[in-house]
Design a protein around this motif. Structure first.
Motif, short mmCIF file in Angstrom:
data_model
loop_
_atom_site.label_atom_id
_atom_site.label_comp_id
_atom_site.label_asym_id
_atom_site.label_seq_id
_atom_site.Cartn_x
_atom_site.Cartn_y
_atom_site.Cartn_z
N GLY A 3 0.82 -1.20 0.00
CA GLY A 3 0.00 0.00 0.00
C GLY A 3 0.85 1.25 0.00
O GLY A 3 0.74 2.09 -0.87
N ARG A 6 2.47 1.88 -3.06
CA ARG A 6 1.51 1.97 -4.17
C ARG A 6 1.74 0.86 -5.21
O ARG A 6 1.59 1.08 -6.40
CB ARG A 6 1.61 3.33 -4.89
CG ARG A 6 1.55 4.53 -3.98
CD ARG A 6 0.19 4.66 -3.33
NE ARG A 6 -0.09 6.03 -2.96
CZ ARG A 6 0.30 6.59 -1.82
NH1 ARG A 6 0.96 5.88 -0.93
NH2 ARG A 6 0.01 7.84 -1.55
N GLN A 8 0.70 -2.32 -7.23
CA GLN A 8 -0.65 -2.74 -7.57
C GLN A 8 -0.76 -4.24 -7.67
O GLN A 8 0.18 -4.92 -8.06
CB GLN A 8 -1.05 -2.09 -8.89
CG GLN A 8 -1.11 -0.59 -8.74
CD GLN A 8 -1.66 0.06 -9.97
OE1 GLN A 8 -2.57 -0.45 -10.60
NE2 GLN A 8 -1.08 1.19 -10.31
N ASP C 40 3.39 13.47 -3.70
CA ASP C 40 3.13 13.10 -5.09
C ASP C 40 3.21 14.30 -6.02
O ASP C 40 3.59 14.17 -7.17
CB ASP C 40 1.73 12.46 -5.21
CG ASP C 40 1.67 11.13 -4.48
OD1 ASP C 40 2.76 10.59 -4.18
OD2 ASP C 40 0.56 10.64 -4.21
N ASN C 390 -6.51 10.38 -0.75
CA ASN C 390 -6.00 9.02 -0.87
C ASN C 390 -7.08 8.01 -1.17
O ASN C 390 -6.87 7.04 -1.88
CB ASN C 390 -5.28 8.61 0.41
CG ASN C 390 -3.88 9.16 0.44
OD1 ASN C 390 -3.10 8.90 -0.45
ND2 ASN C 390 -3.59 9.96 1.45
N ARG C 474 -7.83 1.83 2.40
CA ARG C 474 -6.73 2.58 1.81
C ARG C 474 -5.62 1.60 1.38
O ARG C 474 -5.48 1.28 0.21
CB ARG C 474 -6.20 3.61 2.80
CG ARG C 474 -5.22 4.58 2.15
CD ARG C 474 -4.70 5.62 3.13
NE ARG C 474 -3.72 5.03 4.05
CZ ARG C 474 -3.08 5.75 4.99
NH1 ARG C 474 -3.34 7.03 5.15
NH2 ARG C 474 -2.20 5.17 5.77
N GLU C 475 -4.87 1.07 2.35
CA GLU C 475 -3.79 0.14 2.00
C GLU C 475 -4.29 -1.07 1.21
O GLU C 475 -3.61 -1.58 0.35
CB GLU C 475 -3.07 -0.34 3.27
CG GLU C 475 -2.01 0.59 3.78
CD GLU C 475 -2.59 1.66 4.70
OE1 GLU C 475 -3.83 1.84 4.71
OE2 GLU C 475 -1.82 2.32 5.41
N TRP C 479 -5.06 2.37 -2.50
CA TRP C 479 -3.63 2.53 -2.79
C TRP C 479 -3.14 1.45 -3.75
O TRP C 479 -2.20 1.66 -4.51
CB TRP C 479 -2.81 2.51 -1.49
CG TRP C 479 -2.62 3.87 -0.91
CD1 TRP C 479 -3.10 5.04 -1.42
CD2 TRP C 479 -1.92 4.21 0.28
NE1 TRP C 479 -2.73 6.08 -0.62
CE2 TRP C 479 -2.01 5.61 0.44
CE3 TRP C 479 -1.21 3.47 1.24
CZ2 TRP C 479 -1.42 6.29 1.50
CZ3 TRP C 479 -0.62 4.14 2.30
CH2 TRP C 479 -0.73 5.54 2.43
N VAL C 480 -3.73 0.28 -3.68
CA VAL C 480 -3.22 -0.81 -4.52
C VAL C 480 -4.06 -1.02 -5.78
O VAL C 480 -3.68 -1.79 -6.64
CB VAL C 480 -3.09 -2.13 -3.73
CG1 VAL C 480 -1.96 -2.03 -2.74
CG2 VAL C 480 -4.38 -2.49 -3.01
N PRO C 482 -5.39 1.82 -7.76
CA PRO C 482 -5.72 3.21 -8.09
C PRO C 482 -6.35 3.36 -9.48
O PRO C 482 -7.02 4.33 -9.75
CB PRO C 482 -4.37 3.92 -8.03
CG PRO C 482 -3.37 2.86 -8.27
CD PRO C 482 -3.94 1.61 -7.69
#
Lengths: 244, 68, 959
Positions: A3, A6, A8, C40, C390, C474-475, C479-480, C482
């Motif tokens: 996470g 980032r 995926q 970012d 996020n 989120r995690e 986040w994974v 997107p």
């Protein structure tokens, strides 16, 4: 870490939190499959890196190895069950594992509702028995990966399932002392004062506690033979009363 | 008057039992043990995060445990 | 306080004024949530200092991904806004208005009673010596760089690549002693003590990443002197493709095409070789923290000749200024366990000083009384978080809220930008109160960061803190995933559903409390045990000190000087005197432990001493039972009176024995009984002790020829200077290989049978014969013979060598896995007197974390037993490594009993239990399985399934 970095991975994964990989129970794995989950991934800390002294990850490893053999036995592809050991910093490994696993499971397709489902329900019922029978092996710390494959063998699991015992109370011997009835952990024994006790086979978890506590040897362990039907309801008065 | 100056004294300063200078593994351990023994601790680290060098290590010997 | 410098300390022990300088982060700490949106969007890339500048960061960033506090800071050196007034994107992006370019350094003063200096070290910077090529040749890196490279959060995400071409290196060299031991020009004189073993670790990691890799370690002596290190060295050395070469290479340059690094060295056989490597790692030593001279003068403490903290010669954790204590590598270059136990030791010292004000400044938080919720109809609140952008950027938070309201039993759902913010947590508290919620779901980030926050806010709202569950959207989701908005939204919905199912089954849990007996039992009356007893007694605790011999003192009774020349006997007499005179210490000598039982805070031990059996109740136990000297069977020991052990020799020196004063030739043989097949560990202290004895002998008898036969000289840390001094004074050092042990023999024929030592000298390459007057054997340290019995009595483990095994070799060096029992001194591993004293302080510091409390409170997440379902098989008790489950006889057979304070909630027993009779609260089977159920259920089935589960759960409880 996946996470935070980032990284995926496919959206097919749902994570259930436990405090230690050692908490992952045989029951959880087969329950998930029986409810139609197509793949199960167990994630534990890296081996030999337990921050406590539990080393539950080794236990989880054994549970996974055993589960795979059982899956094989009941005709469920063992590639649906994965176990991986990683630290909280291993984001890359986690994402890669999930990707690979989802790919494999996708190729295998949905688990379906056919015969496997029936066998899974059977396994669910037998879990207490399996846990007792494999207890010693579940505790071994398998530090040598070359020994993982053969820790549980195919033959062993076949034997395990062939030799599932049934417990049966011999109406001739039962003295209605209530000992087994009181001690049965799942309350699967009918009976009462002066009434012959009967084990409700469909609820019995085959733990053998009844046989252990019976002072009269009335509880028989039957392997590979049918369980005689219980005496009819109106014929259950004991012949020999329990001595005080 | 004395009471007044005492009040001033307590307002002027934040009070702690112990100052721990450095937030590496050693500082963190000292702060934790002190706090668990009933002391109010102020830990000061010159970097933007505590953790010290150990946070930079990948694994530690001889058990090869990860550091964080 | 992070990002803060200490500018000065005034005052005296008990009352210091500390001047602090808070450096500006340009980010408001209380507003930043660590969401990294600003990172970012920041346009400026800068070298990442945490990653040894091997990768890039942004001008605004979080120091590293697991940093504490997990908040951003702006590097003013690079920030466009701070430099040129341009940009300011971060301030626009931040949804919580956390950026504050106007921050300036802030000065602050605080009052403290004592100071602990844990300033650590700085790694040696090899770029100061251009000959290393560090910074000039791309593929010459330092060992710190290598650490970051192997790390999965490092510059190459854990792939080992070399900087020049980002390819996998196959041939890697490590060069030892860079910056240490005066091996190379510009190096420090001391040994940095940790490099040998960290290099071995790096070699193993290299081999794990690439089993084909060829690894070469160029080394001087291999200093594997700590617990487990000898075996670790053997393991490294025995890997295929790993070579250890005793040589001092030079960096010649690099191949212009391949960028390989060329090293030139002389082999032990005397051959000059040039070899090229894909990557060269400089094993850099440890320096005192940079700028320490200035800091030291501001603090008013002295430094030693090496620039580290000057300490009390017997007591490492005391600096030269009263009330200032020191821990970790600032004492001397040291490894993690030393850093940990000296820290606990410094804490104990503060406790001795400030005992009178304990618990005065700390005020426990007050909570409202808890509402009973078990019988209530479930009323759930779902709080969905945007987490800045996020979460909200990927999935629609308002629709999630809408969907949540449709779920069964949800009476309230709400969104917020940051639920973890002060206003957010307050809002949750209010809603819990207003709407009478009895379960809460927070759909936000990982429970690892904010679960305690939300537990606290619902507790403030008047319900049990265990009634909250977090759905990690989120995690585990945005986040994974997107780029997969649709699928991510569906997933987030399901995660909330699963969390709801779990939340509905959560039960209020009570925290467990057990009273703590304030007394302590210390087993072993050597220096460690006495130090520990005094620490505890000085802090007001009654201590029973149990010694099996007739007199206190242990091994130290046979030691006359420390390596630094301090008088041990005088110190010991004083220590014994203080122990006997202390009113709170009861000493039992010629004592034997008969049996012991109980647990943390409530132990009972029976001790027999002088015909009386004492039944002692105590809250903690400390094992300081020491170790013994190895009795050699080799080298004619016991057969010829001229062969003595090092301790016997020390006594001869102390008594100015004629044998010593008149000796012409003395041979000292190292590693007697250590580093062998039977005892595969290094006894740590013998090399230093031999140097001490050799120097003493030179002082008493300057003309004596001294030969030291050794395998690796392990004078780590500042002890290296003694080694150098001995060599300067003409002590001859001859290295031998374990396969070619020296031979001690009596020469037949002479009138008085002469003693002769034969050894193969590796430098000369031939056998040397020395006629000697005395042979001194550096007999190793072996575990005390009664360790086995004690280990069974106290139910604590021994390691493979027979010393006591601590809970964690690095992080918990004085704890046992069983709570309330600690260890210190030689019972743990061989060590010098000062190390034993520091460790004894450490054990007392750890013990004080228990003894200072009236009661111990433990987590509510513990196991409980449904006796009706239990078949009494005892599997749970057998697998519990914490001793938290006892089997007790009941009317219905043996049943387990859980001691909640000892239970860690791992749930291993739960997985072992055939019938599910023992379960971990908060992670019960039903709570876990419910998540699977709702995951697989359709929307129509959902309510029924949940109702069924709730009913089952209640039913199970009633039974």
């Amino acid at each position: 870490m996946s996470g935070v970095s980032r990284l995926q991975y496919p959206t097919d994964l749902r994570i259930i939190r436990v405090m230690c990989a050692g908490r992952v129970d045989l029951k959880h794995i087969f329950y998930a499959f029986s409810k139609g989950v197509d793949g199960v991934l167990i994630v534990g800390c890296r081996l030999n890196e337990c921050k406590f002294i539990t080393e539950g990850n080794y236990h989880a490893l054994n549970v996974a190895l055993l589960s795979k053999r059982i899956m094989e036995h009941i005709g469920l592809d063992p590639r649906r069950l994965w176990i991986e050991f990683m630290s909280s910093a291993d984001g890359v490994l986690f994402a890669e594992t999930v990707k690979k696993m989802v790919k494999t499971v996708r190729e295998l397709g949905p688990i379906g509702n056919g015969k496997v489902k029936e066998r899974l329900d059977e396994v669910m019922r037998l879990i207490p028995y399996i846990k007792i029978a494999t207890r010693e092996k579940l505790r071994v710390k398998l530090t040598d990966p070359s020994k993982w494959e053969e820790h549980f063998t195919k033959e062993e699991i076949e034997d395990l399932f062939k030799n599932v015992p049934s417990y049966w109370i011999d109406p001739e011997e039962c003295r209605a002392c209530m000992a087994c009835l009181r001690r049965c952990p799942v309350g699967a024994i009918d009976g009462g004062k002066k009434l012959i006790h009967v084990i409700r086979q469909e609820e019995c978890i085959k733990c053998g506690t009844c046989a252990e506590v019976c002072r009269f040897g009335a509880v028989k362990k039957l392997v590979g033979q049918p369980v005689p039907p219980p005496p009819p309801e109106d014929m259950r008065t004991v012949k020999k009363a329990a001595e005080a | 008057m004395e009471r007044q100056s005492l009040l001033w004294f307590f307002r002027r300063y934040q009070h702690y039992d112990v100052l721990v200078a450095g937030g590496g593994i050693s500082g963190v351990q000292a702060a934790l043990d002190l706090a668990n023994a009933g002391f109010k601790v102020l830990m000061v680290d010159r970097r933007p995060s505590i953790g010290g060098h150990m946070a930079q290590l990948d694994k530690t010997f001889p058990t090869l445990d990860c550091s964080i | 306080m992070s990002y803060t410098e200490i500018e000065g300390i005034e005052g005296e022990e008990g009352n210091f004024t500390v001047r602090l300088l808070r450096k500006p982060r340009y980010v408001l700490e209380h507003r930043c949530t660590g969401c990294r949106n600003c990172v970012d969007h920041c346009p400026v890339e800068i070298p990442d200092v945490f990653n040894q500048k091997l990768s890039k960061e942004k001008a605004i960033h979080i120091y590293f991904s697991q940093a504490i506090p997990l908040i951003c800071y702006i590097d003013p050196e690079y920030c466009l806004y701070l430099k040129e007034g341009k940009c300011g994107i971060c301030a626009d992006i931040c949804r919580n208005s956390a950026i504050d370019f106007g921050q300036v350094p802030q000065r602050e003063e605080v009052k403290v009673g004592a100071v602990v200096l844990s300033m650590g070290f700085d790694p040696y910077d090899p770029s100061v010596r251009p000959e290393w090529g560090y910074g000039r040749l791309a593929n010459v890196i330092s060992s710190m760089d290598f650490e970051r490279i192997t790390s999965s959060t490092g510059p190459y995400s854990g792939e080992i690549l070399r900087p020049s071409d980002l390819k996998h290196p196959h041939k890697v060299a490590w060069i030892q002693c860079v910056g240490s031991r005066q091996v190379y020009e510009g190096s420090k004189s001391y040994c940095s003590a940790v490099c040998c073993t960290y290099t071995q670790k790096q070699v193993i990691l290299m081999k794990i990443h690439n089993p084909e890799a060829e690894c070469v370690v160029f080394h001087n002596d291999i200093r594997a002197f700590s617990k487990g290190f000898e075996r670790f060295f053997e393991r490294t050395e025995s890997l295929p493709g790993v070579r250890f070469i005793r040589a001092y290479p030079q960096v010649v340059g690099e191949d212009p095409v391949s960028k390989n690094v060329i090293l030139r060295y002389v082999t032990p056989e005397g051959k000059l070789v040039e070899e090229d490597f894909d990557l060269v790692v400089l094993s850099v030593g440890l320096l005192p923290p940079s700028g320490i001279d200035k800091v030291a003068s501001e603090l008013g403490i002295e430094l030693n000749e090496y620039g580290f903290c000057k300490t009390n010669p017997f007591d490492f954790v005391e600096a030269t200024k009263p009330g200032v204590f020191v821990s970790g590598s600032f004492i001397a270059p040291s490894d993690i366990p030393e850093a940990v136990y000296t820290a606990s030791g410094a804490a104990s010292k503060c406790g001795r000083l400030l005992g009178y004000r304990r618990n005065k400044l700390t005020v426990p938080k007050q909570y409202p009384p808890e509402r009973e919720v078990v019988e209530e109809e479930p009323r759930v609140g779902v709080f969905v978080c945007h987490c800045g952008a996020n979460i909200g950027k990927v999935v629609s938070v308002p629709s999630l809220v809408e969907e949540a309201l449709k779920l069964p039993y949800v009476v309230h759902a709400e969104e917020d930008l940051f639920w973890c913010s002060t206003s957010g947590t307050k809002r949750i508290m209010e809603v819990v109160k207003e709407k009478g919620l009895n379960r809460v779901v927070v759909a936000a980030c990982t429970p690892k960061t904010h679960e305690p926050t939300f537990m606290d806010s619902i507790r403030m709202g008047g319900i049990n803190m265990y009634l909250v569950d977090m759905a990690n959207i989120r995690e585990h989701c945005t986040w994974v995933h997107p780029l997969e908005g649709e699928a991510a939204y569906e997933k987030a919905k399901e995660l909330i559903k699963m969390s709801l199912a779990r939340a509905l089954l959560l039960e209020p849990l009570e925290l467990y409390e057990i009273p703590i007996d304030k007394r302590a039992l210390v087993v072993g009356g050597g220096i460690s045990g006495m130090t520990c007893a005094l620490d505890l007694a000085e802090q007001g605790h009654e201590v029973w000190l149990v010694e099996k011999e007739r007199e206190l003192g242990g091994m130290a009774r046979r030691i006359y000087w420390t390596l630094e020349g301090e008088d041990v006997q005088g110190f010991l007499r004083d220590l014994i005197d203080r122990v006997y005179r202390h009113p709170l210490i009861h000493v039992l000598t010629e004592a034997k432990i008969i049996e012991t039982s109980g647990y943390l805070g409530n132990f009972v031990t029976k001790v027999q001493s002088g015909g009386t059996v004492y039944e002692i109740k105590h809250g903690v136990t400390i094992l300081a039972t020491g170790a013994v000297e190895y009795r050699p069977t080799e080298y004619l020991y016991g057969k010829d009176p001229r062969v003595v052990t090092a301790l016997e020799f020390e006594e001869l020196l102390a008594k100015r024995d004629q044998k010593v004063l008149e000796a012409e030739n003395v041979v000292m043989i190292q590693c007697v009984g250590s580093r062998s097949k039977e005892r595969n560990y290094c006894s740590r202290i013998c090399c230093g002790e031999t140097m001490k004895n050799a120097l003493k002998l030179k002082e008493l008898n300057p003309n004596c020829n001294i030969y030291v036969l050794y395998r690796d000289m392990r004078t780590y840390g500042f002890k290296e200077d003694l080694y150098r001094k001995a060599a300067d004074l003409g002590v001859v050092f001859i290295r031998f290989e374990p396969e070619q042990q020296p031979v001690v023999e009596q020469v037949q024929g002479a009138a008085e049978r002469a003693l002769r030592v034969r050894v193969r000298d590796h430098v000369l390459g031939e056998e040397v014969e020395i006629g000697v007057d005395l042979v001194v054997l550096a007999a190793g340290v072996v575990p005390a013979p009664d360790n086995q019995e004690l280990s069974e009595q106290f139910k604590v483990p021994l390691d493979e060598d027979g010393f006591f095994k601590e809970a964690h070799v690095k992080l918990r060096p004085v704890d046992f896995g069983t709570e309330g029992i600690f260890l210190c001194g030689m019972a743990h591993y061989p060590k010098y007197i000062q190390e034993a004293i520091a460790q004894a302080h450490g054990a007392s510091g750890r013990a004080m974390t228990i003894l200072s409390k009236e009661k111990e409170v433990s987590s509510g997440i513990v196991c409980f037993v449904d006796e009706g379902r239990c078949m009494g098989c005892g599997a749970c008790a057998e697998v519990c490594t914490y001793g938290a489950i006892l089997m007790e006889e009941t009317k219905r057979g043996k049943k387990p009993k859980v001691i909640p304070v000892l239970c860690k909630g791992c749930g291993l027993c739960n997985s072992e239990c055939p019938t599910g009779a023992i379960q971990v609260k908060h992670f019960k089977d039903e709570q876990i399985l419910a998540e699977i159920d709702v995951l697989m259920a359709s929307d129509e089935e959902l309510k029924d399934i949940i109702d069924k589960k709730i009913k089952q759960n209640k039913g199970a409880k009633a039974a």
